[in-house]
Design a protein around this motif. Structure first.
Motif, PDB file in Angstrom:
ATOM      1  N   MET A 163       0.842  -1.191   0.000  1.00  0.00           N
ATOM      2  CA  MET A 163       0.000   0.000   0.000  1.00  0.00           C
ATOM      3  C   MET A 163       0.883   1.248   0.000  1.00  0.00           C
ATOM      4  O   MET A 163       1.812   1.341   0.791  1.00  0.00           O
ATOM      5  CB  MET A 163      -0.873  -0.009   1.267  1.00  0.00           C
ATOM      6  CG  MET A 163      -2.050   0.930   1.179  1.00  0.00           C
ATOM      7  SD  MET A 163      -3.046   1.028   2.708  1.00  0.00           S
ATOM      8  CE  MET A 163      -3.335  -0.678   3.191  1.00  0.00           C
TER       9      MET A 163
ATOM     10  N   VAL B  23     -10.466  -6.263   8.213  1.00  0.00           N
ATOM     11  CA  VAL B  23     -11.043  -6.362   6.871  1.00  0.00           C
ATOM     12  C   VAL B  23     -12.396  -7.053   7.011  1.00  0.00           C
ATOM     13  O   VAL B  23     -12.465  -8.223   7.376  1.00  0.00           O
ATOM     14  CB  VAL B  23     -10.108  -7.166   5.937  1.00  0.00           C
ATOM     15  CG1 VAL B  23     -10.764  -7.376   4.583  1.00  0.00           C
ATOM     16  CG2 VAL B  23      -8.774  -6.446   5.787  1.00  0.00           C
TER      17      VAL B  23
ATOM     18  N   LEU C  21      -8.599   1.348   6.731  1.00  0.00           N
ATOM     19  CA  LEU C  21      -7.255   0.959   6.309  1.00  0.00           C
ATOM     20  C   LEU C  21      -6.376   0.431   7.426  1.00  0.00           C
ATOM     21  O   LEU C  21      -5.334  -0.172   7.175  1.00  0.00           O
ATOM     22  CB  LEU C  21      -6.596   2.121   5.567  1.00  0.00           C
ATOM     23  CG  LEU C  21      -7.403   2.494   4.297  1.00  0.00           C
ATOM     24  CD1 LEU C  21      -7.000   3.847   3.757  1.00  0.00           C
ATOM     25  CD2 LEU C  21      -7.279   1.423   3.222  1.00  0.00           C
ATOM     26  N   PHE C  22      -6.819   0.620   8.671  1.00  0.00           N
ATOM     27  CA  PHE C  22      -6.063   0.069   9.802  1.00  0.00           C
ATOM     28  C   PHE C  22      -6.897  -0.888  10.646  1.00  0.00           C
ATOM     29  O   PHE C  22      -6.377  -1.539  11.532  1.00  0.00           O
ATOM     30  CB  PHE C  22      -5.501   1.199  10.679  1.00  0.00           C
ATOM     31  CG  PHE C  22      -4.344   1.902  10.040  1.00  0.00           C
ATOM     32  CD1 PHE C  22      -3.060   1.371  10.129  1.00  0.00           C
ATOM     33  CD2 PHE C  22      -4.532   3.058   9.305  1.00  0.00           C
ATOM     34  CE1 PHE C  22      -1.983   2.007   9.510  1.00  0.00           C
ATOM     35  CE2 PHE C  22      -3.467   3.698   8.687  1.00  0.00           C
ATOM     36  CZ  PHE C  22      -2.184   3.169   8.790  1.00  0.00           C
TER      37      PHE C  22
ATOM     38  N   SER D  87     -12.571  -1.565   3.535  1.00  0.00           N
ATOM     39  CA  SER D  87     -11.491  -2.282   4.217  1.00  0.00           C
ATOM     40  C   SER D  87     -10.906  -3.380   3.335  1.00  0.00           C
ATOM     41  O   SER D  87      -9.750  -3.768   3.499  1.00  0.00           O
ATOM     42  CB  SER D  87     -11.986  -2.881   5.545  1.00  0.00           C
ATOM     43  OG  SER D  87     -12.949  -3.901   5.308  1.00  0.00           O
TER      44      SER D  87
ATOM     45  N   GLN E 188      -7.408  -3.141   1.656  1.00  0.00           N
ATOM     46  CA  GLN E 188      -6.140  -3.535   2.303  1.00  0.00           C
ATOM     47  C   GLN E 188      -5.544  -4.763   1.631  1.00  0.00           C
ATOM     48  O   GLN E 188      -4.342  -4.987   1.690  1.00  0.00           O
ATOM     49  CB  GLN E 188      -6.380  -3.868   3.779  1.00  0.00           C
ATOM     50  CG  GLN E 188      -6.776  -2.691   4.647  1.00  0.00           C
ATOM     51  CD  GLN E 188      -6.962  -3.121   6.109  1.00  0.00           C
ATOM     52  OE1 GLN E 188      -6.205  -3.929   6.639  1.00  0.00           O
ATOM     53  NE2 GLN E 188      -7.973  -2.569   6.762  1.00  0.00           N
TER      54      GLN E 188
END
Ligand code: GLP
Length: 251
Positions: free
Chosen positions: A1, A214, A210-211, A221, A224
């Protein structure tokens, strides 16, 4: 990413437009799927400016409209096609025969969606997917709960989108309740994805999508898991993740 954080909205728009320009530079006949929304509007304005400065050629670009409202034809300025046409296609040397869009007035929208998906495959797939980020994590019209294997299809338009687009359509009631969208799987099959987000109101979702885990509860999500994702943010949208980004991400 890959992460890019710009300090101002202007710099964000410029940098985002440059990233799209570089894709067209690498592959003149890129197949690009374009999102609409307030985020991309500023980016397309910059892209048009870059085109006017010369050196950018859209004539071989194959453009795909990411999503569309049921019953909203090009004659409706609120349709995604009309907005993309006004904001980008009419501003550059796009070949009209290379613009792919949903016939949202068709009697059988399911058939339209299936044909769109088939056409993307037949042409060789999307090279670049341009995405905005819904405040609830939606991408395109793929709302929370959408399974990751979903392909291009007819969907219910989410409450958040109905609310957000009420002014554009004239009132809440006038926002179509259904739409067509590229699916999550279709989006994930793109060779490259740019996710653009600006403004403080996107900061929480940038962090969660993004953190966080998922999960279909947050459609974005899934990004990712994409092998070639570039996230471009302005300072405000990066507000909750800055400390976790690689040092060279921040301009
Ligand atoms: C909309 C669209 C998306 C868009 C997203 C973000 O509802 N269906 O394609 O990217 O929401 O919109 P905005 O950039 O206005 O925040």
């Amino acid at each position: 990413m890959k992460w890019i954080v710009e300090q101002s909205t202007e710099a964000f728009n410029r940098r985002s437009a440059q990233e799209i320009t570089e894709q067209i530079g690498r592959k003149a006949d890129s197949r690009i799927s374009f999102a609409t929304g307030s985020t991309t509007k500023g980016i397309y304005r910059e892209l048009a400016a870059l085109y006017r400065q010369g050196g950018l050629d859209f004539s071989r670009v194959e453009a795909f409209v990411l999503d569309e409202y049921q019953g909203a034809s090009q004659a409706n300025p609120a349709s995604c096609l009309a907005r993309l046409t006004a904001q980008l296609f009419d501003q550059v040397n796009m070949d009209a025969s290379r613009i792919h869009f949903f016939d949202s007035m068709a009697a059988d929208l399911h058939q339209v969606a299936e044909a769109y998906e088939r056409n993307i495959r037949a042409l060789g797939g999307i090279d670049l997917q341009v995405l905005g980020l819904g405040a609830n994590g939606h991408i395109g019209f793929n709302e929370p709960g959408t399974p990751f294997h979903a392909v291009t299809r007819v969907v219910d338009v989410g409450e958040e989108t109905i609310e957000a687009r009420a002014d554009m359509f004239g009132s809440r009631e006038l926002v179509p309740r259904q739409g067509i969208t590229l699916g999550i799987k279709t989006i994930m099959q793109s060779r490259k994805i740019f996710l653009f987000a600006n403004g403080e109101h996107k900061a929480t979702m940038v962090e969660q999508a993004l953190f966080g885990p998922v999960t279909p509860d947050i459609p974005a999500s899934v990004l990712q898991l994409h092998p070639d994702l570039t996230v471009v943010l302005d300072r405000d949208a990066a507000g909750k993740v800055r400390d976790r980004l690689p040092e060279d991400a921040v301009e």
